[in-house]
Write an enzyme that holds these catalytic residues in place. Sequence first.
Site, PDB file in Angstrom:
ATOM      1  CG  HIS A   1      54.847 -25.102  15.595  1.00  0.00           C
ATOM      2  ND1 HIS A   1      53.959 -26.080  15.229  1.00  0.00           N
ATOM      3  CD2 HIS A   1      56.020 -25.732  15.829  1.00  0.00           C
ATOM      4  CE1 HIS A   1      54.563 -27.254  15.240  1.00  0.00           C
ATOM      5  NE2 HIS A   1      55.818 -27.079  15.605  1.00  0.00           N
TER       6      HIS A   1
ATOM      7  CG  ASP B   1      56.113 -31.010  16.265  1.00  0.00           C
ATOM      8  OD1 ASP B   1      56.100 -29.792  16.483  1.00  0.00           O
ATOM      9  OD2 ASP B   1      56.577 -31.507  15.214  1.00  0.00           O
TER      10      ASP B   1
ATOM     11  CD  GLU C   1      57.771 -25.620  12.733  1.00  0.00           C
ATOM     12  OE1 GLU C   1      58.991 -25.873  12.699  1.00  0.00           O
ATOM     13  OE2 GLU C   1      56.885 -26.507  12.632  1.00  0.00           O
ATOM     14  CD  GLU C   2      55.138 -29.278  11.664  1.00  0.00           C
ATOM     15  OE1 GLU C   2      56.054 -29.532  10.861  1.00  0.00           O
ATOM     16  OE2 GLU C   2      55.139 -29.662  12.844  1.00  0.00           O
TER      17      GLU C   2
ATOM     18  CG  ASP D   1      59.445 -27.438  17.312  1.00  0.00           C
ATOM     19  OD1 ASP D   1      58.683 -28.390  17.576  1.00  0.00           O
ATOM     20  OD2 ASP D   1      59.468 -26.878  16.199  1.00  0.00           O
TER      21      ASP D   1
ATOM     22  CG  HIS E   1      57.249 -34.714  12.056  1.00  0.00           C
ATOM     23  ND1 HIS E   1      57.414 -34.143  10.816  1.00  0.00           N
ATOM     24  CD2 HIS E   1      57.289 -33.690  12.934  1.00  0.00           C
ATOM     25  CE1 HIS E   1      57.557 -32.828  10.943  1.00  0.00           C
ATOM     26  NE2 HIS E   1      57.488 -32.538  12.227  1.00  0.00           N
TER      27      HIS E   1
END
Length: 358
Positions: free
Chosen positions: A67, A190, A224-225, A247, A328
């Site tokens: 992503h 990420d 994607e998030e 990912d 994250h």
Amino acid sequence: MPTPLPDLLAELLRAYGPCGEEGAVRDVVRRELEPLADEVAVDAAGNLVALVHGTDRSAPPVRVTAHLDELSMVVKRVEPDGTLRVNSLGVMYPGNFGLGPVAVLGRRETLTGVLTLGSEHTTPESPRIWQTKPDGGDQAMDWTHVYVFTGRSADDLAAAGVHPGTRVCVHADRRELTTVGDFLGSWFLDDRAALTALVAAARLLRADGGRPPGDVYLVATSSEEMGGIGALHASRTLPGDLTLALDVGPAEAEYQVTVDGGPVVAYADDAVVYDRAVADALVDVGRELGLDPQTAVWQSFDSDASQAKAAGLTARAALLSLPTLSTHGYEVLHSGTVDRTARLLAAFLARPVPPVSG
């Protein structure tokens, strides 16, 4: 000349790519994939789709996703004094971002602001700040506690095209790669590390004119998030029954995954059980290559592939994760992880898709 992978990763990290506004990141990935693909296009969902034709027209196609978007903020309202109240886009908290400079992506101007809680030298007369102090409410800092200081008037912000819905990102000055011994650190590994691995795998797959057995769709996905929006669209509109996501994955003792170990093959997450035959094949390929693949069942986690399968838009789903500390947050991975992941993926794509087991 192809961009060296460390330079490519650094360039991707510097590019702003909040959900729904991933164009700057997409342009970099497009530049790298165009020499390797037979067709490259941007679809209606903002996905970059690079098609590599296979040698066997009867072989099943594969969709591989990584992503484009990053965790970011969105303006909820503009206060009369020119400060911005913001919420997160994706699961992220102010403490993960860290207080400091941010980029406010106005329609006509990108402004610099500061994400701030306020002064620690305050008392219960400043309840928003006091609530977060150990001797106050001891609350975890949340989006209701912070704001973005812009140094601009509300009229100035309006002229710059800043309004509710404007995206706010961690400032580029804070997005450089940090080297920590054999490891690399940054926000937004990420999924910029996975995008780098996607490009690296494409280079390996096409080395010396090589081609996969079946068509491979390399898809750099949008949003994607926010629920795998781009991957859902790609899984619905592109040929094939398999969506394989790249990912990050949490390198935590809970999962028996180490940050300096090999790529992680997921067998399940919160959304689905991944395709057993594909997962087993990924593990087998990794072992043959001496990459020491790890296996995991993720929780508090989903991916492009699992969200597409849960929505009924792909029959088969797989996930190859890059083991990462502090997902994250300010993320850390081993300097060899991108290369190892790319090698495993390229070798898997060079073989026929395993049949459905059961």
